[in-house]
Enzyme design. Structure first.
Site, PDB file in Angstrom:
ATOM      1  N   CYS A  47     -48.455  22.575  22.986  1.00  0.00           N
ATOM      2  CA  CYS A  47     -48.353  23.930  22.727  1.00  0.00           C
ATOM      3  C   CYS A  47     -49.664  24.592  22.554  1.00  0.00           C
ATOM      4  O   CYS A  47     -50.494  24.869  23.475  1.00  0.00           O
ATOM      5  CB  CYS A  47     -47.324  24.096  21.438  1.00  0.00           C
ATOM      6  SG  CYS A  47     -46.861  25.578  21.353  1.00  0.00           S
ATOM      7  N   HIS A  82     -42.584  21.812  23.616  1.00  0.00           N
ATOM      8  CA  HIS A  82     -42.535  20.511  22.684  1.00  0.00           C
ATOM      9  C   HIS A  82     -41.707  19.442  23.274  1.00  0.00           C
ATOM     10  O   HIS A  82     -40.214  19.204  23.204  1.00  0.00           O
ATOM     11  CB  HIS A  82     -41.967  21.062  21.346  1.00  0.00           C
ATOM     12  CG  HIS A  82     -42.904  21.879  20.458  1.00  0.00           C
ATOM     13  ND1 HIS A  82     -43.909  21.379  19.763  1.00  0.00           N
ATOM     14  CD2 HIS A  82     -43.243  23.218  20.719  1.00  0.00           C
ATOM     15  CE1 HIS A  82     -44.565  22.404  19.256  1.00  0.00           C
ATOM     16  NE2 HIS A  82     -44.151  23.442  19.673  1.00  0.00           N
ATOM     17  N   GLU A 131     -41.185  16.530  21.968  1.00  0.00           N
ATOM     18  CA  GLU A 131     -40.609  15.831  20.743  1.00  0.00           C
ATOM     19  C   GLU A 131     -39.346  16.623  20.498  1.00  0.00           C
ATOM     20  O   GLU A 131     -38.717  16.108  19.543  1.00  0.00           O
ATOM     21  CB  GLU A 131     -41.509  15.719  19.689  1.00  0.00           C
ATOM     22  CG  GLU A 131     -41.726  16.964  18.639  1.00  0.00           C
ATOM     23  CD  GLU A 131     -42.665  17.925  19.528  1.00  0.00           C
ATOM     24  OE1 GLU A 131     -42.561  19.064  18.650  1.00  0.00           O
ATOM     25  OE2 GLU A 131     -43.142  17.854  20.415  1.00  0.00           O
TER      26      GLU A 131
END
Length: 353
Positions: free
Chosen positions: A242, A323, A325
């Site tokens: 990001c 992202h 994750e």
């Protein structure tokens, strides 16, 4: 019952219901996520913003601290069509104003058509439209929050140890907790360093990988992180997520720009240019890389062609705008963490030889 007001930069003042009292201002943005409100409300990338949920009911499965991405509620204000009592109580305890009983479809449409904008909110029994307007007029552009990293970063180095095989130096520009967990789960000890750490602080870790985290605001304001990347590029493998992708690009001579309303939600389609594969991703950013410098664009956003992945095998760099994750969102791209640690392992093996 009207006991709250939301003032927009386009001149409108919307009536609402107070769910957590207070006055505040920030950049008005929205998220399309249906679930994951706990993760969104604790995501440091929402610092200095007014977060509107496009999904109408927020709080239908309670509030669980184990889902938090940081210790604090991060947006300046939360807005929904309806908040449950659990979320309202949580935000009240956190001291973050929250309002509901207004047309969030209108807010989302406004942002989509006019872009992210200044917003002021006043909520409580004594709130007036004038209070909300005063807050909106005091709102600063995101680029003017020159030290926003101080709001979301650790102040002292913190180590998350698993007696792992790798040592990762993570520049905390507003890192989500699930990034640290994802690295720990892959046998990496994570040394979390302040956003303004000096190169010698990173050198003291003797890392196998330098990782630049997500975070809020304008990447141009994270000068110290850019200097660290510049110091270690070519010597230590580098990864970023990001804001981290933007910081790495700027450190290497690239450029970034502010987006009209950004990418925020859990349904952003990303295409890998080599394989042609499209995955759904979680995103939360208002800036993007305009010029990648020496890095190769390897993945793009299907909706607007903005860079989603930057790589350089020669420099041992892998970054992602989204992202991997998730939390909340799909897990289609979790292999990113495997890839960056494989890069670290390969570099370490060469050094040992």
């Amino acid at each position: 019952m009207t006991d709250a007001y939301v003032a927009l930069a386009d001149g409108r003042v919307l009536e609402a219901r107070c769910r957590a009292p207070g006055r505040a201002n920030g950049e008005l943005v929205f998220t399309t996520a249906y679930t994951g409100y706990e993760e969104s409300l604790t995501d440091p990338s929402y610092a200095e913003q007014v977060l509107t949920f496009s999904y109408p009911l927020i709080g239908n499965y309670g509030v669980r601290t184990e889902r938090f991405e940081s210790e604090n509620v991060q947006p300046k204000v939360a807005i929904a069509r309806e908040f449950t009592a659990d979320v309202a109580d949580w935000l009240t305890e956190a001291g973050v104003p929250a309002v509901d009983h207004l047309d969030t479809r209108e807010i989302v449409t406004t942002v989509r058509e006019e872009g992210a904008m200044a917003c002021g909110v006043a909520a409580g029994p004594d709130a007036t439209p004038e209070d909300a307007i005063e807050e909106m007029e005091a709102c600063k552009p995101m680029s003017d929050h020159t030290d926003i990293g101080a709001e979301v970063s650790v102040t002292e180095p913190t180590v998350y140890e698993v007696d792992g095989e790798y040592d990762v130096a993570l520049l905390d520009c507003g890192a989500k907790g699930s990034i640290i967990s994802s690295l720990n789960e892959r046998d990496a000890d994570v040394h979390v360093l302040p956003y303004d750490a000096a190169p010698e602080d990173v050198a003291a870790v003797d890392p196998d990988l330098l990782f630049v985290s997500n975070g809020p605001g304008d990447p141009a304001n994270f000068v110290a992180a850019q200097e660290v990347v510049d110091e270690f590029v070519g010597d230590v493998p580098i990864a970023g997520i990001c804001l981290g992708q933007q910081v790495v690009a700027e450190a290497l001579g690239g450029d970034t720009e502010k987006m009209e309303f950004g990418h925020r939600g859990v349904n952003q389609p990303v295409q890998d240019l080599e394989s042609g594969r499209v995955v759904m991703t979680t995103q939360n950013h208002g800036y993007t890389v305009a010029d990648p410098g020496p890095l190769e664009v390897t993945q793009i956003n299907v909706n607007d062609d903005t860079p989603e992945g930057l790589d350089s095998p020669d420099l041992d760099i892998i970054t992602r705008q989204y992202h991997p994750e998730a939390n909340p969102g799909p897990h289609d791209s979790l292999d990113f963490f495997d890839d960056v640690l494989a890069m670290a392992n390969s570099t370490r093996s060469v050094a040992a030889d």
